[in-house]
Design an enzyme around this catalytic site. Structure first.
Site, mmCIF file in Angstrom:
data_model
loop_
_atom_site.group_PDB
_atom_site.id
_atom_site.type_symbol
_atom_site.label_atom_id
_atom_site.label_comp_id
_atom_site.label_asym_id
_atom_site.label_seq_id
_atom_site.Cartn_x
_atom_site.Cartn_y
_atom_site.Cartn_z
ATOM 1 N N SER A 14 0.791 -1.130 0.115
ATOM 2 C CA SER A 14 0.198 0.013 -0.051
ATOM 3 C C SER A 14 0.888 1.114 0.023
ATOM 4 O O SER A 14 0.125 2.222 -0.245
ATOM 5 C CB SER A 14 -0.861 -0.095 1.146
ATOM 6 O OG SER A 14 -1.963 -1.087 1.063
ATOM 7 N N LYS A 47 2.558 6.376 4.926
ATOM 8 C CA LYS A 47 1.837 5.316 4.579
ATOM 9 C C LYS A 47 2.406 3.905 4.863
ATOM 10 O O LYS A 47 3.634 3.763 4.887
ATOM 11 C CB LYS A 47 1.627 5.418 2.908
ATOM 12 C CG LYS A 47 0.550 4.474 2.401
ATOM 13 C CD LYS A 47 -0.908 5.163 2.786
ATOM 14 C CE LYS A 47 -1.933 3.958 2.240
ATOM 15 N NZ LYS A 47 -1.987 2.923 3.254
ATOM 16 N N THR A 48 1.624 3.122 5.393
ATOM 17 C CA THR A 48 1.824 1.827 5.673
ATOM 18 C C THR A 48 1.628 0.644 4.447
ATOM 19 O O THR A 48 0.844 1.118 3.486
ATOM 20 C CB THR A 48 1.181 1.278 6.851
ATOM 21 O OG1 THR A 48 -0.255 1.085 6.477
ATOM 22 C CG2 THR A 48 1.430 2.324 7.906
ATOM 23 N N GLY A 49 2.214 -0.466 4.867
ATOM 24 C CA GLY A 49 2.002 -1.564 3.647
ATOM 25 C C GLY A 49 2.108 -2.841 4.390
ATOM 26 O O GLY A 49 3.108 -2.917 5.183
#
Length: 598
Positions: free
Chosen positions: A383, A530-532
């Site tokens: 993401s 932002k994370t993923g």
């Protein structure tokens, strides 16, 4: 930890594993030789034993699949910033404990890395020495063959009275040396006969020559070549030498069996006497050589037992079934050994393979403030790629502000969590990490423009081709597919974004930052990111939920100063919640205070 270091560690583990495999295979083979001599006399058992040992070596040496699968349902269900972070103070941020990102375990175990390099040096030296012995042995045999003279008319020799001998296709060379009759050379076979063989009884000469030519008919030289190659590759494994010696023993018994089949007892005794006489006359050829013919005192007893009681080792249907059972046992034993190694020996190596990266850089100067772990390792962006998609969307004009455009959900779109089954605007897209919304942005761009953006961003490996042969790069390249990025590459991309060095319109930076803002802290730092979350895929195609990847990337700004950061972790056991949001919560809990010290 470089990829070469990991290969060396796997090589060290594979070497130890094949020693254990050799011990187990040799133990099983010894039992067969004692209790099932008819089965042990078959050459396939011993070659299979060698193949099992080297198969164990190769299976351990091969890297596990590092193909990453995105876990979007969990990611999307836990992606709301407010769920983890109150916008007031760091103390209000709930966190879950994660392993500290200090140093890779390679740094904690320098002795293991040194041992791997030392073993590589020892292996290469041993391999060169073993190849040298093999070449020396072959040169000796070639010189021996060159010292003799050919027999163009084999009919004049008493040994060529049988039908098999008359059909001989090997070059026959007679030498004046105390050797045993031997067959050498898998590609261009030559039959060497000592001159003293003419002094034997004609029947003895005929049976001895027929024995050597039976090796040729059975393609034993090719079998021996394969066994010798395997022994050479694993020169350090004593069980490979024992298994190859047993392969030669089984091949000699097989030829004796074929030569003696249907012969009366008197001829069998003549043949036994010839073997004993030849043992007293011969000089043994080099051990590391591709040749048949040397009579070994250690195996002569078995061959004489065959002559006295030929029925004791005749093949039968039950021995064939026993052979199948033995092969299955060897394969099962190898599989069990692999599991044992994975459970008992491999954890250290698995920990060394665990990807961990933490990197912070001053955006203005490019000075690295902190860099630890395997920041060169590439995995799926997951993401975090939505940062790049947001910049593309606002630069192209398809995205206009935080709430425009609102795109309708349609049946057939990815709907892996309930929140995706609704109309979404850019804010909702980022909040829920909606795959279908990002796909609508990239498809509006088109493949050519999408590729140009990726090239201009210098994003990861820049491969947006998607799955091989599927032509799905526009919608899936960043989702468990062709596009990969490392921590170093995330930092480079984010720094260019923070410095506004990408070929984008100003509103692209401004609107993307508005979507990605996470919090404003009381000490003046504002954090964007932002994370993923993703998983490696095991050999059986299932996700390894015990080894989840977690990304958290972005930047922090205070006044005129901007610091870009990239965090990547890989769990070592199954944890509750998605790895990316867990990592973000832990980082945000300490990041504001840490930034004050940088």
């Amino acid at each position: 930890m470089t990829s070469f270091d990991l290969v060396l560690l796997r090589f060290l583990l594979a070497s130890l594993g094949c020693l254990l495999a050799g011990l187990s295979v040799w133990g099983l083979s010894a039992l067969l030789r004692r209790y099932l001599p008819a089965l042990a006399a078959q050459r396939s058992i011993w070659l299979l034993g060698q193949l099992t040992v080297i198969g164990t070596f190769v299976l351990i040496l091969l890297p596990h699949s590092e193909r990453v699968r995105l876990l979007l349902p969990i990611e999307g269900a836990t992606e709301t910033v407010s769920h983890y972070l109150a916008p007031a103070a760091p103390a209000a941020v709930p966190s879950q404990p994660v392993a500290p990102l200090t140093q890779t375990q390679r740094d904690e175990r320098p002795w293991l890395n040194l041992a791997a390099y030392a073993w590589l040096a020892v292996y290469l030296l041993g391999l060169v020495y073993t190849l040298g012995r093999l070449l020396h042995g072959q040169r000796m045999l070639n010189r021996l063959a060159g010292s003799g003279h050919g027999l163009p008319d084999c009919a004049a020799h008493a040994g060529f009275g049988s039908e098999l001998a008359r059909a001989n296709r090997a070059q026959v060379i007679e030498v004046d040396a105390p050797i045993s009759p031997m067959l050498l050379g898998p590609m261009r076979p030559r039959l060497l006969l000592p001159r003293h063989l003419r002094e034997f009884d004609p029947m003895q000469q005929q049976m001895i020559v027929e024995h050597e030519l039976t090796h040729l008919r059975r393609r034993d030289l090719q079998w021996m070549t394969l066994g010798l190659v395997l022994q050479t590759l694993l020169w350090f494994n004593p069980f490979m030498r024992l298994l190859r010696a047993s392969l030669g023993w089984a091949q000699e018994l097989g030829c004796d069996r074929d030569v003696l089949r249907g012969r009366p007892a008197a001829q069998r005794k003549v043949y036994a006497a010839a073997l004993l006489a030849q043992l007293k006359l011969q000089a043994r050829p080099p051990e590391m050589a591709l040749a048949f013919g040397s009579i070994d005192a250690a195996t002569l007893a078995s061959r004489l037992a065959l002559i006295r009681q030929p029925g004791s080792v005749l093949r039968s249907r039950w021995t064939r079934w026993a052979g199948v059972a033995a092969l299955a046992g060897l394969a099962a034993g190898n599989f069990a050994l692999q599991s044992a190694l994975a459970g008992n020996v491999a954890p250290d190596l698995a920990a060394l393979n665990t990807i961990r990266c933490i990197q912070l850089m001053d955006a203005a100067s490019g000075r690295v403030l902190q860099r630890e772990g395997q920041c060169e390792a590439r995995v799926t962006p997951a993401s975090t790629f939505n940062i790049a998609v947001s910049l593309m969307g606002y630069d192209s004009g398809f995205l206009r502000d935080a709430h425009t455009p609102v795109l309708p959900f349609k049946e057939g779109y990815p709907a892996w969590i309930p929140e995706w089954r609704q109309d979404l605007d850019p804010t909702g897209w980022i909040k829920y990490s909606s795959v279908w919304y990002a796909q609508q942005v990239t498809r509006q761009l088109g493949a050519a423009r999408f590729q140009r953006y990726i090239e201009a961003f210098g994003y990861g490996n820049r491969d947006v081709s998607g799955d091989a042969g599927a032509d799905n790069g526009l919608g899936y390249a960043w989702i468990n597919s062709s596009l990969k990025i490392s921590g170093d590459e995330q930092i480079a991309f984010l720094r260019r974004m923070a410095r506004r060095e990408l070929p984008l319109q100003p509103q692209a930076y401004e609107m993307s930052a508005r979507l990605l803002k996470l919090a404003s802290f009381s000490n003046g730092w504002e954090v964007y990111g932002k994370t993923g979350t993703g998983y490696p895929v095991k050999a059986d195609g299932k996700e390894d939920k015990t080894r989840a990847y977690g990304w958290f990337v972005g930047w922090a700004a205070k006044g005129s100063r901007t610091i870009v950061f990239a965090y990547l972790v890989q769990d070592q056991k199954e944890e509750e919640g998605a790895a990316g949001p867990r990592l973000r919560a832990a980082v945000l809990n300490q990041l504001p205070a840490q930034l004050e010290t940088l």
